[in-house]
Write an enzyme that holds these catalytic residues in place. Structure first.
Site, PDB file in Angstrom:
ATOM      1  N   SER A  86       0.833  -1.207   0.000  1.00 11.33           N
ATOM      2  CA  SER A  86       0.000   0.000   0.000  1.00 11.33           C
ATOM      3  C   SER A  86       0.864   1.252   0.000  1.00 11.33           C
ATOM      4  CB  SER A  86      -0.892   0.011   1.245  1.00 11.33           C
ATOM      5  OG  SER A  86      -1.832  -1.036   1.161  1.00 11.33           O
ATOM      6  N   ASP A 139       2.542  -6.123  -8.093  1.00 13.94           N
ATOM      7  CA  ASP A 139       1.724  -4.904  -7.995  1.00 13.94           C
ATOM      8  C   ASP A 139       2.543  -3.624  -8.099  1.00 13.94           C
ATOM      9  OD1 ASP A 139      -0.522  -6.445  -7.729  1.00 13.94           O
ATOM     10  OD2 ASP A 139      -1.200  -5.537  -5.850  1.00 13.94           O
ATOM     11  N   ASN A 179      -3.976  -7.103 -11.845  1.00 18.61           N
ATOM     12  CA  ASN A 179      -5.060  -7.101 -10.857  1.00 18.61           C
ATOM     13  C   ASN A 179      -4.646  -6.280  -9.633  1.00 18.61           C
ATOM     14  OD1 ASN A 179      -7.471  -7.613  -9.630  1.00 18.61           O
ATOM     15  ND2 ASN A 179      -7.142  -9.800  -9.320  1.00 18.61           N
ATOM     16  N   GLY A 184      -5.246  -3.484  -7.478  1.00 14.40           N
ATOM     17  CA  GLY A 184      -6.313  -2.520  -7.152  1.00 14.40           C
ATOM     18  C   GLY A 184      -5.754  -1.140  -6.869  1.00 14.40           C
ATOM     19  N   SER A 220     -14.934   0.397  -1.933  1.00 13.14           N
ATOM     20  CA  SER A 220     -13.473   0.461  -1.824  1.00 13.14           C
ATOM     21  C   SER A 220     -13.014   1.812  -1.283  1.00 13.14           C
ATOM     22  CB  SER A 220     -12.838   0.232  -3.200  1.00 13.14           C
ATOM     23  OG  SER A 220     -11.449   0.413  -3.120  1.00 13.14           O
ATOM     24  N   SER A 221     -12.183   1.753  -0.253  1.00  9.88           N
ATOM     25  CA  SER A 221     -11.577   2.986   0.268  1.00  9.88           C
ATOM     26  C   SER A 221     -10.574   3.549  -0.729  1.00  9.88           C
ATOM     27  CB  SER A 221     -10.867   2.708   1.596  1.00  9.88           C
ATOM     28  OG  SER A 221      -9.689   1.948   1.378  1.00  9.88           O
ATOM     29  N   ASP A 275      -7.691  -7.384   4.636  1.00 11.29           N
ATOM     30  CA  ASP A 275      -6.787  -8.312   3.952  1.00 11.29           C
ATOM     31  C   ASP A 275      -6.281  -9.398   4.896  1.00 11.29           C
ATOM     32  OD1 ASP A 275      -7.192  -6.647   1.818  1.00 11.29           O
ATOM     33  OD2 ASP A 275      -5.144  -5.871   1.724  1.00 11.29           O
ATOM     34  N   GLU A 296      -9.346  -9.525  -5.131  1.00  9.97           N
ATOM     35  CA  GLU A 296      -8.754 -10.253  -6.259  1.00  9.97           C
ATOM     36  C   GLU A 296      -9.700 -11.343  -6.760  1.00  9.97           C
ATOM     37  OE1 GLU A 296      -7.268  -8.784  -3.955  1.00  9.97           O
ATOM     38  OE2 GLU A 296      -5.111  -8.578  -4.239  1.00  9.97           O
ATOM     39  N   HIS A 320      -3.244 -14.157  -4.276  1.00 10.64           N
ATOM     40  CA  HIS A 320      -2.106 -14.342  -3.378  1.00 10.64           C
ATOM     41  C   HIS A 320      -2.509 -14.659  -1.947  1.00 10.64           C
ATOM     42  CE1 HIS A 320      -2.239  -9.769  -2.360  1.00 10.64           C
ATOM     43  NE2 HIS A 320      -3.361 -10.126  -2.936  1.00 10.64           N
ATOM     44  N   ARG A 321      -3.572 -14.006  -1.453  1.00 10.58           N
ATOM     45  CA  ARG A 321      -3.910 -14.207  -0.025  1.00 10.58           C
ATOM     46  C   ARG A 321      -4.548 -15.572   0.234  1.00 10.58           C
ATOM     47  NH1 ARG A 321      -1.781 -10.015   1.857  1.00 10.58           N
ATOM     48  NH2 ARG A 321      -2.043  -8.031   0.776  1.00 10.58           N
ATOM     49  N   LYS A 342       2.182 -11.384  -6.327  1.00  2.00           N
ATOM     50  CA  LYS A 342       1.468 -10.094  -6.353  1.00  2.00           C
ATOM     51  C   LYS A 342       1.981  -9.152  -5.260  1.00  2.00           C
ATOM     52  CE  LYS A 342      -3.246  -8.257  -6.813  1.00  2.00           C
ATOM     53  NZ  LYS A 342      -3.408  -7.208  -5.826  1.00  2.00           N
TER      54      LYS A 342
HETATM   55  O1  LIG Z   1      -5.527   1.522  -0.056  1.00  7.10           O
HETATM   56  C1  LIG Z   1      -4.934   0.438  -0.028  1.00  7.10           C
HETATM   57  O2  LIG Z   1      -3.694   0.358  -0.093  1.00  7.10           O
HETATM   58  C2  LIG Z   1      -5.724  -0.800   0.105  1.00  7.10           C
HETATM   59  C3  LIG Z   1      -7.045  -0.758   0.491  1.00  7.10           C
HETATM   60  C4  LIG Z   1      -7.863  -1.966   0.668  1.00  7.10           C
HETATM   61  O3  LIG Z   1      -8.744  -2.102  -0.426  1.00  7.10           O
HETATM   62  P1  LIG Z   1     -10.244  -1.475  -0.478  1.00  7.10           P
HETATM   63  O4  LIG Z   1     -10.147  -0.053  -0.146  1.00  7.10           O
HETATM   64  O5  LIG Z   1     -10.643  -1.725  -1.899  1.00  7.10           O
HETATM   65  O6  LIG Z   1     -11.041  -2.235   0.501  1.00  7.10           O
HETATM   66  C5  LIG Z   1      -7.013  -3.226   0.746  1.00  7.10           C
HETATM   67  O7  LIG Z   1      -7.823  -4.364   0.618  1.00  7.10           O
HETATM   68  C6  LIG Z   1      -5.950  -3.237  -0.345  1.00  7.10           C
HETATM   69  O8  LIG Z   1      -5.169  -4.410  -0.303  1.00  7.10           O
HETATM   70  C7  LIG Z   1      -5.022  -2.070  -0.181  1.00  7.10           C
HETATM   71  C1  LIG Z   2      -7.128  -6.489  -1.941  1.00  2.80           C
HETATM   72  C2  LIG Z   2      -5.835  -6.503  -2.202  1.00  2.80           C
HETATM   73  O1  LIG Z   2      -5.210  -5.816  -3.185  1.00  2.80           O
HETATM   74  P1  LIG Z   2      -5.617  -4.695  -4.226  1.00  2.80           P
HETATM   75  O2  LIG Z   2      -6.993  -4.194  -3.897  1.00  2.80           O
HETATM   76  O3  LIG Z   2      -4.575  -3.651  -4.059  1.00  2.80           O
HETATM   77  O4  LIG Z   2      -5.554  -5.379  -5.560  1.00  2.80           O
HETATM   78  C3  LIG Z   2      -4.913  -7.315  -1.360  1.00  2.80           C
HETATM   79  O5  LIG Z   2      -3.681  -7.135  -1.485  1.00  2.80           O
HETATM   80  O6  LIG Z   2      -5.366  -8.149  -0.567  1.00  2.80           O
END
Ligand SMILES: O=C(O)C1=C[C@@H](OP(=O)(O)O)[C@@H](O)[C@H](O)C1
Ligand SMILES: C=C(OP(=O)(O)O)C(=O)O
Length: 422
Positions: A29, A55, A97, A99, A172-173, A299, A327, A376-377, A402
């Site tokens: 993150s 990532d 993938n 996020g 999603s934050s 997570d 994921e 991955h998790r 990842k």
């Molecule tokens: O801001 C971040 O770094 C993250 C926020 C979370 O996702 P969401 O905000 O989609 O829940 C988390 O699951 C992800 O692995 C990393």
């Molecule tokens: C949700 C996760 O990742 P991201 O949303 O960054 O793909 C994670 O790493 O568990």
């Protein structure tokens, strides 16, 4: 070094406490925040303690496509040199993938003068981004995503607008973090305001604010759901990234399951990431609580769920609805794979996950080939089950790349026997 990784790995239970020293990799993150902010700053920033994984590699590659120089002087550092703006790439940005990379860049590329396509892999094309795109449009930015998921096409005009932008962050934050990080590039101050009451794990927004401030942004939290960002741009800086708290949950899990002791080189309360809260829950194993609210440590839920299978009492995980858009659908995936180990072990009840704990699981479990869904998790958490249960095989172990490419080397380094299989 297990390279290349085989199609599957069977874990041989060590039947002894695992003891050793393991430094978790850098935070995914924070690394992806720092890479982006360094790319938006004029000058050279040195990022140390960084994660090098799929990532972060995808984020770095996308920034290079937009004219940013991203050097890698060693295995845990990036040196980022930028003119303080992103330039139009010659083709789509492919973000797999990831996020964080996908959401953060969708907002940031609105500051490019010209069109940018943000895309990802098959799974990313199922992860919602509509609320973020709607928020960008309300700032006057021309952004479209016909399916509500990537690909997104953004036609920027070199600025991020000004005024007030509202965002529903229930799914999603990362949408909030994306808007906040792009906001200092506005032509006036920008207020980011939440519409719904839910925002996933708020701790991720705090990580965003801390990183923005480190790169010189002026951002003020006006109330629980409103932030005011000044149009200061960013300043290049040297930035140290802390270890990954989600990765640490597997190390705490190893300690709990094997009765071992692992020196992470960092105390649980020294982390600023939300998943560090899981340590206090893991420390209660095998007497973890009957109800665990996963909303602020999302997570970590797969880790906790695998531990729950051997807890002294069943555990209901609540507050985890948005695990369905990670994921993979993690509520379904964890329930399915627990049931391969022992039918009835995992149940979906609405958006809750109920784990029917069995302290004698080792005597009753079945050998199981664990499907990992490119997640991955799922791979890393079910590997923990293999430390206690016989015949646990993890399919596609390479998917840990990842966020934790050295995961299997770490287990082998602690003395766990991993048998390559097909
Ligand atoms: O801001 C971040 O770094 C993250 C926020 C979370 O996702 P969401 O905000 O989609 O829940 C988390 O699951 C992800 O692995 C990393
Ligand atoms: C949700 C996760 O990742 P991201 O949303 O960054 O793909 C994670 O790493 O568990």
């Amino acid at each position: 070094m297990l390279s290349p990784l085989p199609p599957a790995l069977t874990i041989v239970p060590p039947n002894r406490p695992l003891v050793g020293r393991v430094s978790p990799p850098g935070s995914k993150s924070i690394t992806n925040r720092a890479l982006l902010l360094a790319a938006l700053a004029d000058g050279t920033s040195r990022l140390t303690g960084a994660l090098k994984s799929k990532d972060t590699t995808l984020m770095a590659a996308a920034l290079r496509q937009m004219g940013v120089t991203v050097d890698e002087p060693d295995a845990t550092s990036f040196t980022v040199t930028s003119i303080g703006r992103l330039q139009q790439p010659s083709g789509p940005l492919f973000l797999g993938n990831a996020g964080t990379a996908t959401r953060f860049l969708t907002a940031a590329v609105a500051t490019v003068d010209g069109a940018v396509i943000v895309d990802g892999d098959e799974e990313m094309r199922l992860r919602p981004i509509g609320p973020l795109v709607t928020a960008l449009r309300s700032l006057g930015i021309d952004a479209i995503c016909p399916t509500g998921c990537p690909p997104v096409t953004i036609h920027g005009n070199g600025s991020f607008g000004s005024g007030r932008v509202e965002i529903d962050a229930g799914l999603s934050s990362q949408y909030v973090s994306a808007l906040l990080m792009a906001a200092p590039l506005g032509h006036g101050a920008i207020t980011v305001a939440l519409t719904g009451k839910d925002i996933g794990a708020r701790g991720y927004v705090d990580l965003t604010l801390a990183a923005m401030r480190a790169f010189g942004a002026e951002v003020e939290q006006l109330d629980a759901g409103t932030w005011l960002v000044q149009p200061t741009g960013y300043s290049a800086t040297d930035f140290r990234i802390e270890p990954d708290a989600s990765a640490a949950t597997y190390l705490w899990g190893i300690e709990a399951l094997t009765g071992g002791r692992i020196d992470l080189g960092v105390a649980a309360d020294a982390f600023t990431q939300p998943d560090a809260a899981a340590q206090a829950v893991i420390a209660q194993f095998p007497n973890m609580p009957a109800i665990i609210d996963g909303s602020q440590m999302q997570d970590a839920v797969p880790t906790l769920a695998v531990l729950a299978a051997s807890n002294n009492r069943p555990v209901r995980f609540v507050g985890i609805a948005n695990l369905r858009v990670k994921e993979t659908d993690r509520i379904r995936a964890v329930a399915n794979e627990l049931n391969r180990i022992l039918p009835g072990l995992g149940t979906e009840e609405g958006d809750d996950l109920v784990v029917a704990a069995d302290p004698n699981l080792a005597a009753r479990s079945r050998p199981a080939r664990i499907e990992t869904y490119h997640d991955h998790r799922i791979a890393m958490s079910f590997a923990l089950a293999g430390l206690k249960l016989s015949g646990i095989t993890i399919l596609d172990p390479a998917c840990t790349g990842k966020t934790y490419p050295e995961y299997w080397d770490m287990l082998a380094g602690l003395g766990v026997e991993l048998q390559p299989t097909t």
